[in-house]
Design an enzyme around this catalytic site. Structure first.
Site, short mmCIF file in Angstrom:
data_model
loop_
_atom_site.label_atom_id
_atom_site.label_comp_id
_atom_site.label_asym_id
_atom_site.label_seq_id
_atom_site.Cartn_x
_atom_site.Cartn_y
_atom_site.Cartn_z
N ARG A 272 -5.30 -3.23 10.06
CA ARG A 272 -5.71 -4.62 9.89
C ARG A 272 -5.55 -5.42 11.18
O ARG A 272 -6.49 -6.02 11.68
CB ARG A 272 -4.82 -5.23 8.80
CG ARG A 272 -5.15 -6.62 8.39
CD ARG A 272 -4.03 -7.14 7.50
NE ARG A 272 -3.85 -6.33 6.31
CZ ARG A 272 -4.66 -6.34 5.25
NH1 ARG A 272 -5.70 -7.13 5.25
NH2 ARG A 272 -4.41 -5.58 4.20
N ASP B 48 0.43 1.82 8.90
CA ASP B 48 -0.08 1.12 10.09
C ASP B 48 0.90 1.21 11.27
O ASP B 48 0.51 0.99 12.41
CB ASP B 48 -0.31 -0.36 9.77
CG ASP B 48 -1.39 -0.56 8.72
OD1 ASP B 48 -2.21 0.35 8.52
OD2 ASP B 48 -1.42 -1.63 8.10
N ARG C 267 -25.59 13.21 17.65
CA ARG C 267 -25.51 11.86 17.09
C ARG C 267 -24.29 11.10 17.64
O ARG C 267 -23.34 11.72 18.13
CB ARG C 267 -25.31 11.94 15.57
CG ARG C 267 -26.57 12.26 14.83
CD ARG C 267 -26.28 12.51 13.37
NE ARG C 267 -27.51 12.64 12.61
CZ ARG C 267 -27.61 13.25 11.44
NH1 ARG C 267 -26.54 13.81 10.89
NH2 ARG C 267 -28.75 13.31 10.82
N ASP D 259 3.24 -0.73 12.31
CA ASP D 259 3.27 -1.91 13.17
C ASP D 259 4.42 -2.87 12.89
O ASP D 259 4.35 -4.05 13.21
CB ASP D 259 1.91 -2.64 13.11
CG ASP D 259 1.56 -3.07 11.69
OD1 ASP D 259 2.35 -2.81 10.76
OD2 ASP D 259 0.47 -3.66 11.50
N THR E 170 5.01 1.64 6.44
CA THR E 170 3.59 1.31 6.47
C THR E 170 2.87 2.33 7.35
O THR E 170 3.32 2.63 8.44
CB THR E 170 3.27 -0.11 7.01
OG1 THR E 170 1.86 -0.18 7.24
CG2 THR E 170 3.98 -0.46 8.29
N ASP F 252 5.78 -5.27 5.71
CA ASP F 252 6.24 -6.64 5.97
C ASP F 252 6.11 -7.55 4.75
O ASP F 252 6.96 -8.42 4.55
CB ASP F 252 5.56 -7.24 7.20
CG ASP F 252 4.06 -7.03 7.21
OD1 ASP F 252 3.54 -6.39 6.28
OD2 ASP F 252 3.41 -7.52 8.15
N ARG G 186 0.62 -5.00 -4.99
CA ARG G 186 0.75 -6.03 -3.96
C ARG G 186 1.19 -7.35 -4.60
O ARG G 186 0.87 -8.43 -4.10
CB ARG G 186 -0.56 -6.19 -3.21
CG ARG G 186 -0.95 -4.95 -2.40
CD ARG G 186 -2.03 -5.25 -1.40
NE ARG G 186 -2.48 -4.06 -0.70
CZ ARG G 186 -1.91 -3.57 0.41
NH1 ARG G 186 -0.86 -4.17 0.91
NH2 ARG G 186 -2.39 -2.49 0.98
N GLY H 200 0.84 -1.20 0.00
CA GLY H 200 0.00 0.00 0.00
C GLY H 200 0.87 1.25 0.00
O GLY H 200 1.89 1.29 0.69
O1 F6P Z 1 -1.19 -2.23 4.85
C1 F6P Z 1 -1.55 -0.90 4.92
C2 F6P Z 1 -3.03 -0.73 4.73
O2 F6P Z 1 -3.23 0.64 4.69
C3 F6P Z 1 -3.94 -1.41 5.77
O3 F6P Z 1 -4.15 -0.68 6.93
C4 F6P Z 1 -5.21 -1.62 5.00
O4 F6P Z 1 -5.93 -2.70 5.51
C5 F6P Z 1 -4.71 -1.91 3.64
O5 F6P Z 1 -3.47 -1.26 3.49
C6 F6P Z 1 -5.62 -1.46 2.52
O6 F6P Z 1 -5.09 -1.87 1.34
P1 F6P Z 1 -5.56 -1.56 -0.13
O7 F6P Z 1 -4.83 -0.36 -0.56
O8 F6P Z 1 -5.16 -2.75 -0.89
O9 F6P Z 1 -7.02 -1.32 -0.09
#
Ligand code: F6P
Length: 344
Positions: A171, A127, A162, A129, A125, A103, A72, A10
């Site tokens: 993820r 994320d 709301r 992580d 990333t 990763d 990917r 990503g």
């Molecule tokens: O791995 C990074 C990430 O941003 C995740 O948090 C998310 O689940 C995923 O990529 C989304 O990927 P895509 O771009 O394939 O929709």
């Protein structure tokens, strides 16, 4: 030397700053820089390359995405893919490859290094992580995006009294949810590391209502499990070449919002921030660290430290084996999660 650069997985804000860091350093050293297009996809089949001259590194520092493209693609999952990668590295006469990715991308780089490939890595990333590094390119920007969104959602949530359920990426870990939620003053943050029961969520929202707060903002990471809410798997059941389902298709925020509205009788809305979290201009912090690890990656090439990558530890750049990245995910520690609860 001829140095290849690829970006895989990503995209994340700051990738171009890292590419520029590697490239400018290499050009200053008199090397030729070759862009491998679209991640590992550029090293299979006939290969897909572009020569990167000085002009290509101009004006990209502040640019989101990646000028090299990404995918990917997993060569390990393709018949003959490993051989194609090795063959294309030879055909392009690359003396070194800098693989920038998370990763998944780095697991292929680790395999390549184990098989004699002259490769170094750069961890990325949004994320945040990866276990070996305190910081991954793209995280700071993503957190700011979440905080900005929460600022906006606060005013509309308050006006309409709301509950807003805001779904963010993440993820397996909740770094973006937790830090974005902290920065944006979320009233409840749900992360994959900690399973919360639906009753607890309802209880929390009820307490807020009773104390005179007639709106609430809940941040939920896409990979969260809520005990008491039937799990929805990725709607189409499809996985990518690295075996990951598209979690945005689970619709966890929407499912939760429906249950909350039903149980609480309080109008509830859902916002899925999706790819806005990682598209567009990188923050200054992301630009700076991406530049630092990019330059450091070139230094690893110079010292022929194959199979290594620069990482951020204690505010400085250190090095670690690429293979370490896949060993363990960095999870949100319990004390940070508890800290967020002070503000619920
Ligand atoms: O791995 C990074 C990430 O941003 C995740 O948090 C998310 O689940 C995923 O990529 C989304 O990927 P895509 O771009 O394939 O929709």
């Amino acid at each position: 030397m001829r140095i290849g650069i690829l970006t895989g997985g990503g995209d994340a804000p700051g990738l171009n700053a890292a590419i520029r860091g590697v490239g400018r350093r290499a050009l200053a050293h008199g090397d030729t820089v070759i862009g491998v297009k679209n991640g590992w996809a550029g090293l299979i089949g006939d290969g897909d390359f572009m020569e990167l001259d000085r002009r290509l590194f101009s004006g990209i520092l502040q640019l989101g995405g990646t000028v090299l493209g990404s995918s990917r693609t997993n060569p390990m999952k393709r018949e003959g893919g490993r051989e194609e990668v090795l063959r294309n590295l030879g055909r392009a006469e690359l003396d070194a490859l800098v693989a920038i990715g998370g990763d998944d991308t780095l697991s292929v780089a680790a395999w390549l290094a184990d098989h004699g490939g002259p490769v170094v890595g750069v961890p990325k990333t949004m994320d945040n992580d990866l276990s070996v590094t305190d910081y991954c390119i793209g995280f700071d920007t993503a957190v700011s995006r979440v905080a900005e969104a929460l600022d906006r959602l606060h005013t509309t949530a308050a006006s309409h009294h709301r509950v807003m359920v805001v779904e963010v990426m993440g993820r397996d870990t909740g770094w973006v949810a937790l830090m974005g939620g902290l920065a944006g003053g979320a009233d409840l943050i749900l992360i994959p590391e900690i399973t919360v029961a639906l009753d607890e969520i309802i209880d929390r929202l009820q307490k807020r209502l009773q104390s005179g707060h007639d709106f609430s903002i809940i941040v939920v990471a896409e990979g969260v499990q809520v005990a008491g809410v039937t799990d929805q798997q990725a709607a189409d059941g499809k996985v990518d070449a690295f075996g990951h389902a598209q979690l945005s298709k689970r619709g966890v925020a929407e499912t939760l919002a429906e249950v909350i509205e039903e149980r609480l009788g309080h109008e509830t809305r859902t916002t899925v921030l999706g790819h806005t979290q990682r598209g567009g201009t990188p923050s200054a912090y992301d630009r700076i660290w991406a530049t630092r690890v990019g330059v450091a990656a070139y230094d690893l090439v110079l010292s022929k430290s194959w199979g290594m990558m620069p990482v951020v530890r204690n505010g400085t750049v250190e090095t670690a084996p690429i293979g370490d990245v896949a060993r363990q995910q960095r999870r949100v520690p319990a004390d940070l999660y508890e800290l967020a609860k002070i503000f619920y």
